[in-house]
Scaffold this motif. Structure first.
Motif, PDB file in Angstrom:
ATOM      1  N   ALA A  78       0.852  -1.196   0.000  1.00 30.05           N
ATOM      2  CA  ALA A  78       0.000   0.000   0.000  1.00 30.05           C
ATOM      3  C   ALA A  78       0.878   1.233   0.000  1.00 30.05           C
ATOM      4  CB  ALA A  78      -0.905  -0.009   1.232  1.00 30.05           C
ATOM      5  N   ASP A  79       0.629   2.122  -0.935  1.00 30.84           N
ATOM      6  CA  ASP A  79       1.452   3.332  -1.025  1.00 30.84           C
ATOM      7  C   ASP A  79       0.645   4.420  -1.741  1.00 30.84           C
ATOM      8  OD1 ASP A  79       4.937   3.436  -0.999  1.00 30.84           O
ATOM      9  OD2 ASP A  79       3.729   5.198  -1.515  1.00 30.84           O
ATOM     10  N   ILE A  80       1.000   5.655  -1.496  1.00 30.39           N
ATOM     11  CA  ILE A  80       0.353   6.762  -2.207  1.00 30.39           C
ATOM     12  C   ILE A  80       1.025   6.976  -3.562  1.00 30.39           C
ATOM     13  CG2 ILE A  80       1.824   8.649  -1.334  1.00 30.39           C
ATOM     14  CD1 ILE A  80      -0.783  10.249  -0.829  1.00 30.39           C
ATOM     15  N   ASP A  81       2.243   6.465  -3.660  1.00 29.83           N
ATOM     16  CA  ASP A  81       3.080   6.699  -4.836  1.00 29.83           C
ATOM     17  C   ASP A  81       3.156   5.403  -5.655  1.00 29.83           C
ATOM     18  OD1 ASP A  81       5.086   7.119  -6.634  1.00 29.83           O
ATOM     19  OD2 ASP A  81       6.608   7.693  -5.168  1.00 29.83           O
ATOM     20  N   ILE A 120      -3.062   6.897   2.887  1.00 34.73           N
ATOM     21  CA  ILE A 120      -3.266   6.149   4.126  1.00 34.73           C
ATOM     22  C   ILE A 120      -3.721   7.047   5.283  1.00 34.73           C
ATOM     23  CG2 ILE A 120      -1.011   6.245   5.274  1.00 34.73           C
ATOM     24  CD1 ILE A 120      -0.912   3.216   4.941  1.00 34.73           C
ATOM     25  N   ALA A 121      -3.674   8.354   5.044  1.00 31.56           N
ATOM     26  CA  ALA A 121      -4.086   9.300   6.093  1.00 31.56           C
ATOM     27  C   ALA A 121      -5.602   9.304   6.290  1.00 31.56           C
ATOM     28  CB  ALA A 121      -3.602  10.707   5.745  1.00 31.56           C
ATOM     29  N   ASN A 122      -6.331   8.744   5.321  1.00 30.52           N
ATOM     30  CA  ASN A 122      -7.792   8.720   5.439  1.00 30.52           C
ATOM     31  C   ASN A 122      -8.268   7.374   5.954  1.00 30.52           C
ATOM     32  OD1 ASN A 122      -7.960  11.247   4.157  1.00 30.52           O
ATOM     33  ND2 ASN A 122      -7.649  10.224   2.188  1.00 30.52           N
ATOM     34  N   GLU A 123      -9.280   7.416   6.804  1.00 31.45           N
ATOM     35  CA  GLU A 123      -9.808   6.157   7.340  1.00 31.45           C
ATOM     36  C   GLU A 123     -10.297   5.245   6.217  1.00 31.45           C
ATOM     37  OE1 GLU A 123     -12.605   6.455  10.576  1.00 31.45           O
ATOM     38  OE2 GLU A 123     -12.973   4.294  10.577  1.00 31.45           O
ATOM     39  N   ARG A 178      -9.382   1.313   5.536  1.00 31.32           N
ATOM     40  CA  ARG A 178     -10.391   0.249   5.444  1.00 31.32           C
ATOM     41  C   ARG A 178     -10.262  -0.486   4.105  1.00 31.32           C
ATOM     42  NH1 ARG A 178     -15.563   2.987   6.004  1.00 31.32           N
ATOM     43  NH2 ARG A 178     -15.472   3.089   3.745  1.00 31.32           N
ATOM     44  N   ASP A 179     -10.033   0.279   3.042  1.00 27.95           N
ATOM     45  CA  ASP A 179      -9.917  -0.328   1.709  1.00 27.95           C
ATOM     46  C   ASP A 179      -8.685  -1.229   1.601  1.00 27.95           C
ATOM     47  OD1 ASP A 179     -12.193   1.020   1.064  1.00 27.95           O
ATOM     48  OD2 ASP A 179     -11.217   2.574  -0.141  1.00 27.95           O
ATOM     49  N   ILE A 180      -7.605  -0.844   2.263  1.00 35.56           N
ATOM     50  CA  ILE A 180      -6.387  -1.670   2.233  1.00 35.56           C
ATOM     51  C   ILE A 180      -6.679  -3.041   2.842  1.00 35.56           C
ATOM     52  CG2 ILE A 180      -4.112  -1.965   3.346  1.00 35.56           C
ATOM     53  CD1 ILE A 180      -3.768   1.112   3.068  1.00 35.56           C
ATOM     54  N   VAL A 181      -7.355  -3.024   3.979  1.00 35.71           N
ATOM     55  CA  VAL A 181      -7.666  -4.283   4.671  1.00 35.71           C
ATOM     56  C   VAL A 181      -8.634  -5.120   3.830  1.00 35.71           C
ATOM     57  CG1 VAL A 181      -8.793  -5.260   6.719  1.00 35.71           C
ATOM     58  CG2 VAL A 181      -7.147  -3.387   6.964  1.00 35.71           C
ATOM     59  N   GLU A 182      -9.638  -4.448   3.267  1.00 32.20           N
ATOM     60  CA  GLU A 182     -10.632  -5.170   2.454  1.00 32.20           C
ATOM     61  C   GLU A 182      -9.969  -5.792   1.216  1.00 32.20           C
ATOM     62  OE1 GLU A 182     -14.492  -3.061   2.134  1.00 32.20           O
ATOM     63  OE2 GLU A 182     -14.397  -3.729   0.041  1.00 32.20           O
ATOM     64  N   ALA A 191      -7.778  -4.292  10.590  1.00 34.35           N
ATOM     65  CA  ALA A 191      -7.037  -5.556  10.456  1.00 34.35           C
ATOM     66  C   ALA A 191      -7.230  -6.470  11.668  1.00 34.35           C
ATOM     67  CB  ALA A 191      -5.546  -5.272  10.261  1.00 34.35           C
ATOM     68  N   VAL A 192      -7.355  -5.872  12.858  1.00 32.70           N
ATOM     69  CA  VAL A 192      -7.459  -6.687  14.080  1.00 32.70           C
ATOM     70  C   VAL A 192      -8.660  -7.644  14.041  1.00 32.70           C
ATOM     71  CG1 VAL A 192      -8.002  -6.529  16.568  1.00 32.70           C
ATOM     72  CG2 VAL A 192      -6.044  -5.284  15.618  1.00 32.70           C
ATOM     73  N   PRO A 193      -9.857  -7.201  13.649  1.00 31.17           N
ATOM     74  CA  PRO A 193     -10.978  -8.156  13.600  1.00 31.17           C
ATOM     75  C   PRO A 193     -10.735  -9.312  12.628  1.00 31.17           C
ATOM     76  CG  PRO A 193     -11.789  -5.897  13.534  1.00 31.17           C
ATOM     77  CD  PRO A 193     -10.300  -5.826  13.385  1.00 31.17           C
ATOM     78  N   VAL A 194     -10.038  -9.042  11.522  1.00 30.65           N
ATOM     79  CA  VAL A 194      -9.725 -10.115  10.562  1.00 30.65           C
ATOM     80  C   VAL A 194      -8.768 -11.114  11.214  1.00 30.65           C
ATOM     81  CG1 VAL A 194      -8.678 -10.643   8.315  1.00 30.65           C
ATOM     82  CG2 VAL A 194     -10.025  -8.550   8.595  1.00 30.65           C
ATOM     83  N   MET A 195      -7.741 -10.596  11.864  1.00 30.25           N
ATOM     84  CA  MET A 195      -6.778 -11.484  12.543  1.00 30.25           C
ATOM     85  C   MET A 195      -7.468 -12.282  13.629  1.00 30.25           C
ATOM     86  SD  MET A 195      -3.452  -9.022  12.964  1.00 30.25           S
ATOM     87  CE  MET A 195      -2.326  -8.728  11.605  1.00 30.25           C
TER      88      MET A 195
END
Ligand SMILES: NC(=O)c1ccc[n+]([C@@H]2O[C@H](COP(=O)([O-])OP(=O)(O)OC[C@H]3O[C@@H](n4cnc5c(N)ncnc54)[C@H](O)[C@@H]3O)[C@@H](O)[C@H]2O)c1
Length: 246
Positions: free
Chosen positions: A17-20, A45-48, A52-56, A106-110
Motif C-alpha cells: 500500500a502506497d500513495i506513490d 493512508i491518512a484517510n480512514e 479500510r480499503d487496504i484491509v478489504e 485488520a485486528v478483527p480479521v486477525m
C-alpha cells in the motif's frame, strides 16, 4: 521495500500500500523477480477510508491477514516554535493515525482467523530527543510506541502480538538526500560505528512476524547499532555544531 522483499522471500503474499504508484511498482517488480506474490493498492493512508480499503483488498486478494507492518511515514520538521498546523496535521495523520486505523480494520480479521502479528515501525526519535528538530515526527513516532504497548495488552487474548521497531540513524530512502558529512556523523554516533540499512530493519521485522517470536509482544526493539544504549549525550555533544542543516 526491504521488509516486503524479505517477507516475500520467506513465502508471504504481500499487499503493497502506497500513495506513490511508482514506489509501489518498484517494490512489486523486485518481488516478482524473486518469484514472490504481491499486489499493489494506491491510496492516501491518512484517510480512514483508505485504511479500510487496504484491509478489504488484502482479504479479498489473499483470504486473511497474518501480518501487518505499519511503516508508512513522512518527515515532519521543526521545533514547537516553527511548526505549522498544516504540517502537524499531515504528519500525525500519515505517520500515526494510519497505524491506528489500519489496525482498527485488520485486528478483527486477525481475531477471526486465530491471531496475527502487528509490527509498528517507529524511530529512535520517538524514544529520545534527537539532534534534528522534528516535533511532529517525534510525536507521531512516540505515539506509535505508546499505542504498541496498549494494543499488545488489549489484543493479547486474541493471539494478536503487537511489537514496535525503532530504527536508528540508518541509511534508507528517507535519508538519501543527506550529505556525505551528515552520514558520517550519524554513523559515528552509535557504539558499533557502522552504517545500518533497511535490510537490518527487515530482518528484525521478519523475526517479530515469525513463530520464533510467538511469546514476544508489547516490546520496543531499537535496531540502532546501540545508539539508545549509549544515550543522547553523544548526539548533543558531538553533532549539533557540525550538522549541515538543509
Ligand atoms: N530511513 C531512516 O533513517 C529511518 C530511521 C528511523 C525510522 N525510520 C522509519 O522507517 C519507515 C520507513 O522509512 P523509509 O526511509 O523506508 O521511508 P520511505 O520514504 O522509503 O517509505 C515510506 C513510503 O510511504 C509512502 N507514503 C508516504 N505518504 C503516504 C500516504 N499518505 N499514504 C500512503 N503511502 C504514503 C511513500 O510513498 C513511501 O513509499 C518509516 O516509518 C520511517 O519513519 C526510517
Amino acid at each position: 521495500m526491504a521488509i516486503a522483499k524479505l517477507f516475500a522471500e520467506n513465502g508471504a503474499k504481500i499487499l503493497i500500500a502506497d500513495i506513490d504508484e511508482k514506489a509501489a511498482l518498484i517494490t512489486q517488480k523486485t518481488i516478482n523477480k524473486l518469484g514472490g506474490e504481491s499486489s499493489i493498492f494506491i491510496t492516501d493512508i491518512a484517510n480512514e477510508k483508505g485504511c479500510r480499503d487496504i484491509v478489504e483488498t488484502t482479504t479479498n486478494n489473499y483470504g486473511t491477514i497474518d501480518i501487518l507492518v505499519n511503516s508508512v511515514a513522512i518527515s515532519g520538521r521543526g521545533s514547537v516554535t516553527e511548526i505549522t498546523g498544516q504540517s502537524w496535521d499531515r504528519v500525525i495523520d500519515v505517520d500515526l493515525k494510519s497505524m491506528a486505523f489500519i489496525s482498527k480494520y485488520a485486528v478483527p480479521v486477525m481475531e477471526k482467523d486465530g491471531g496475527g502479528s502487528i509490527i509498528n515501525i517507529s524511530s529512535v526519535d520517538g524514544m529520545r530527543a534527537g539532534f534534528t528538530k522534528n516535533i511532529p515526527y517525534t510525536v507521531a513516532k512516540g505515539g506509535m510506541i505508546a499505542a504498541t504497548r496498549a494494543m499488545a495488552v488489549h489484543h493479547g487474548r486474541q493471539n494478536i502480538r503487537v511489537n514496535c521497531i525503532a530504527p536508528g540513524l540508518l541509511h534508507a530512502t528517507m535519508t538519501d538526500g543527506y550529505s556525505k558529512k551528515n552520514r558520517v556523523l550519524r554513523k559515528n554516533l552509535a557504539p558499533l560505528g557502522t552504517e545500518g540499512n533497511a535490510e537490518d530493519i527487515a530482518k528484525a521485522a521478519l523475526f517479530l512476524a515469525s513463530e520464533e517470536s510467538r511469546w514476544i509482544t508489547g516490546v520496543l526493539l531499537p535496531v540502532d547499532a546501540g545508539l539508545m544504549a549509549a544515550g543522547p549525550q553523544s548526539l548533543l555533544n558531538n553533532v549539533m555544531d557540525d550538522w549541515e542543516w538543509s
